[in-house]
Design a protein around this motif. Sequence first.
Motif, PDB file in Angstrom:
ATOM      1  N   ASP A 214       0.977  -0.723   0.331  1.00 64.33           N
ATOM      2  CA  ASP A 214      -0.068  -0.122   0.055  1.00 64.33           C
ATOM      3  C   ASP A 214       0.849   1.105  -0.221  1.00 64.33           C
ATOM      4  N   SER A 215       1.866   1.434  -1.386  1.00 59.33           N
ATOM      5  CA  SER A 215       2.917   2.905  -0.674  1.00 59.33           C
ATOM      6  C   SER A 215       2.109   3.742  -1.079  1.00 59.33           C
ATOM      7  N   ALA A 216       2.528   4.646  -1.846  1.00 61.46           N
ATOM      8  CA  ALA A 216       2.089   6.038  -2.428  1.00 61.46           C
ATOM      9  C   ALA A 216       2.692   6.289  -3.947  1.00 61.46           C
ATOM     10  N   CYS A 217       1.613   6.223  -4.879  1.00 60.26           N
ATOM     11  CA  CYS A 217       1.929   5.890  -6.186  1.00 60.26           C
ATOM     12  C   CYS A 217       2.910   7.946  -6.197  1.00 60.26           C
ATOM     13  N   ARG A 218       3.796   7.957  -6.656  1.00 64.05           N
ATOM     14  CA  ARG A 218       4.863   9.280  -6.720  1.00 64.05           C
ATOM     15  C   ARG A 218       3.884  10.065  -8.156  1.00 64.05           C
ATOM     16  N   ALA A 219       4.557   9.552  -9.112  1.00 66.42           N
ATOM     17  CA  ALA A 219       4.026   9.507 -11.080  1.00 66.42           C
ATOM     18  C   ALA A 219       3.910   8.286 -11.321  1.00 66.42           C
ATOM     19  N   ILE A 220       2.938   8.727 -12.793  1.00 63.82           N
ATOM     20  CA  ILE A 220       2.455   8.067 -13.558  1.00 63.82           C
ATOM     21  C   ILE A 220       2.958   7.962 -14.835  1.00 63.82           C
ATOM     22  N   ILE A 221       3.554   7.809 -15.724  1.00 63.44           N
ATOM     23  CA  ILE A 221       4.245   8.288 -16.673  1.00 63.44           C
ATOM     24  C   ILE A 221       4.523   7.349 -18.460  1.00 63.44           C
ATOM     25  N   GLY A 222       4.108   7.871 -19.196  1.00 60.64           N
ATOM     26  CA  GLY A 222       3.075   7.063 -20.616  1.00 60.64           C
ATOM     27  C   GLY A 222       2.376   6.404 -20.846  1.00 60.64           C
ATOM     28  N   GLY A 223       1.401   5.669 -21.698  1.00 55.38           N
ATOM     29  CA  GLY A 223      -0.060   5.295 -22.599  1.00 55.38           C
ATOM     30  C   GLY A 223      -0.456   4.912 -21.069  1.00 55.38           C
ATOM     31  N   ILE A 224      -1.665   5.330 -21.142  1.00 52.96           N
ATOM     32  CA  ILE A 224      -2.911   5.389 -20.270  1.00 52.96           C
ATOM     33  C   ILE A 224      -3.830   4.185 -21.226  1.00 52.96           C
ATOM     34  N   HIS A 225      -4.019   4.363 -22.284  1.00 53.92           N
ATOM     35  CA  HIS A 225      -4.556   4.061 -23.175  1.00 53.92           C
ATOM     36  C   HIS A 225      -6.605   4.488 -22.933  1.00 53.92           C
ATOM     37  N   LEU A 226      -7.336   6.007 -22.990  1.00 56.89           N
ATOM     38  CA  LEU A 226      -8.129   6.000 -22.634  1.00 56.89           C
ATOM     39  C   LEU A 226      -8.162   7.328 -23.877  1.00 56.89           C
ATOM     40  N   ASN A 227      -8.180   7.232 -24.873  1.00 58.84           N
ATOM     41  CA  ASN A 227      -8.308   7.760 -25.927  1.00 58.84           C
ATOM     42  C   ASN A 227     -10.116   7.723 -26.823  1.00 58.84           C
ATOM     43  N   SER A 228     -10.615   6.776 -26.426  1.00 63.78           N
ATOM     44  CA  SER A 228     -11.627   6.048 -27.150  1.00 63.78           C
ATOM     45  C   SER A 228     -12.574   5.963 -25.128  1.00 63.78           C
ATOM     46  N   ALA A 229     -11.907   6.149 -24.027  1.00 63.57           N
ATOM     47  CA  ALA A 229     -12.542   6.425 -23.245  1.00 63.57           C
ATOM     48  C   ALA A 229     -13.828   7.017 -22.517  1.00 63.57           C
ATOM     49  N   GLY A 245      -3.687  10.176  -3.725  1.00 63.21           N
ATOM     50  CA  GLY A 245      -3.275  11.112  -3.449  1.00 63.21           C
ATOM     51  C   GLY A 245      -2.610  12.388  -4.772  1.00 63.21           C
ATOM     52  N   ARG A 246      -3.026  12.110  -5.531  1.00 56.37           N
ATOM     53  CA  ARG A 246      -2.909  12.387  -7.625  1.00 56.37           C
ATOM     54  C   ARG A 246      -1.363  12.537  -7.592  1.00 56.37           C
ATOM     55  N   PRO A 247      -1.199  11.403  -7.858  1.00 60.22           N
ATOM     56  CA  PRO A 247       0.071  11.626  -8.819  1.00 60.22           C
ATOM     57  C   PRO A 247       0.288  12.174  -9.644  1.00 60.22           C
ATOM     58  N   GLU A 248       1.999  12.650  -9.965  1.00 58.63           N
ATOM     59  CA  GLU A 248       1.803  13.585 -11.317  1.00 58.63           C
ATOM     60  C   GLU A 248       1.838  12.600 -12.310  1.00 58.63           C
ATOM     61  N   LEU A 249       1.324  13.047 -13.429  1.00 55.65           N
ATOM     62  CA  LEU A 249       1.213  12.360 -14.549  1.00 55.65           C
ATOM     63  C   LEU A 249       2.309  13.345 -15.746  1.00 55.65           C
ATOM     64  N   ASP A 250       2.577  12.286 -16.677  1.00 50.77           N
ATOM     65  CA  ASP A 250       3.601  12.680 -18.007  1.00 50.77           C
ATOM     66  C   ASP A 250       2.884  12.200 -18.862  1.00 50.77           C
ATOM     67  N   LEU A 251       1.562  11.764 -18.847  1.00 44.64           N
ATOM     68  CA  LEU A 251       0.718  11.150 -20.085  1.00 44.64           C
ATOM     69  C   LEU A 251       1.028  11.146 -21.259  1.00 44.64           C
ATOM     70  N   ARG A 252       1.291  10.239 -22.180  1.00 49.39           N
ATOM     71  CA  ARG A 252       2.051  10.706 -23.708  1.00 49.39           C
ATOM     72  C   ARG A 252       0.854   9.129 -24.427  1.00 49.39           C
ATOM     73  N   HIS A 253       0.843   9.560 -25.635  1.00 51.71           N
ATOM     74  CA  HIS A 253       0.553   8.307 -26.776  1.00 51.71           C
ATOM     75  C   HIS A 253      -0.994   7.652 -26.953  1.00 51.71           C
ATOM     76  N   CYS A 254      -1.400   6.711 -26.203  1.00 51.61           N
ATOM     77  CA  CYS A 254      -2.096   5.820 -26.542  1.00 51.61           C
ATOM     78  C   CYS A 254      -3.303   6.505 -25.577  1.00 51.61           C
ATOM     79  N   THR A 255      -2.917   7.773 -24.506  1.00 49.59           N
ATOM     80  CA  THR A 255      -3.754   8.535 -23.732  1.00 49.59           C
ATOM     81  C   THR A 255      -5.042   8.720 -24.242  1.00 49.59           C
ATOM     82  N   GLY A 256      -4.560   9.756 -25.297  1.00 51.16           N
ATOM     83  CA  GLY A 256      -5.383  10.605 -25.756  1.00 51.16           C
ATOM     84  C   GLY A 256      -5.318  12.378 -26.000  1.00 51.16           C
ATOM     85  N   ALA A 257      -5.923  12.465 -26.945  1.00 52.57           N
ATOM     86  CA  ALA A 257      -5.596  14.025 -26.184  1.00 52.57           C
ATOM     87  C   ALA A 257      -6.288  15.086 -25.179  1.00 52.57           C
TER      88      ALA A 257
END
Length: 267
Positions: A214-229, A245-257
């Motif tokens: 149950d440790s804290a997520c500091r950041a999420i980096i990369g694609g998380i495929h939500l383009n058609s979510a 706790g709202r980790p920092e985000l650097d969302l890429r690729h398939c996440t979708g604009a």
Amino acid sequence: MLELPERTHYSVLIDNNPGGAGYATEHGLSLWIEHKGRKILFDTGASGQFLANAARAQIDVQHPDAVVLSHGHYDHTGGLEGLVDLPVYVPIYLHRDSFSTRFSRKSDGRINDISMPVSVREFLEEREKQIVFVEESIEIFPDMFLTGPIERKTDFEDTGGDFYHDRACKIVDDVNDDLSIFVGHSDGSFTVFCGCCHSGIVNTIEQIREQRGDSACRAIIGGIHLNSASETRLKQTREYLGSIGRPELDLRHCTGAGATEYFMEKH
């Protein structure tokens, strides 16, 4: 790019979005991750264009400590055969299902072959002794882990598209080879690097937290495929990230604009 703790750094070698003047762009993803002196090439985009970007950034991708493939889709494996100088002792981590034949069906009915390219399969066959098949979470270097396959527990996350193992679209592909990288920090938190996260980012984080206690997520980096979510999925994902706790985000690729903008506004 995000500032990460201690000796953790990353560079985006190729992505859907331009990385700056003179850098190539394509539908694909490749990340260069450095953690406590270890250097990891995570995915290789759809073609060899990531190599030129790496050279421009003065990153020697031919000599990493390991190569990790998040799953077997062409836009994450297509550039692998460009690693012609990869030393024979460098391990290549992937799930054995990454070699599967796969297709995607678009909303307009088009069916595309999204399998790992034949030339990349041949490259891997030639380097069979370097392959390490990932069947469960493993520590590949100190405080650097691969998730292995992710258990699907949420009722609002799916693979992010219509994926199949046959062109007739009869055999559903759950993209069970999907895996992510996570690194641990000295304060007990972790950062997760995702290729496409077809398992769902909530499922992925929850499995990591369960493993780490149950440790804290500091950041999420990369694609998380939500383009058609759906709006429902976006909302529930946002609420979940808020609850941890709202980790920092650097969302890429398939996440979708659209999804990326949604999170940046609401996060």
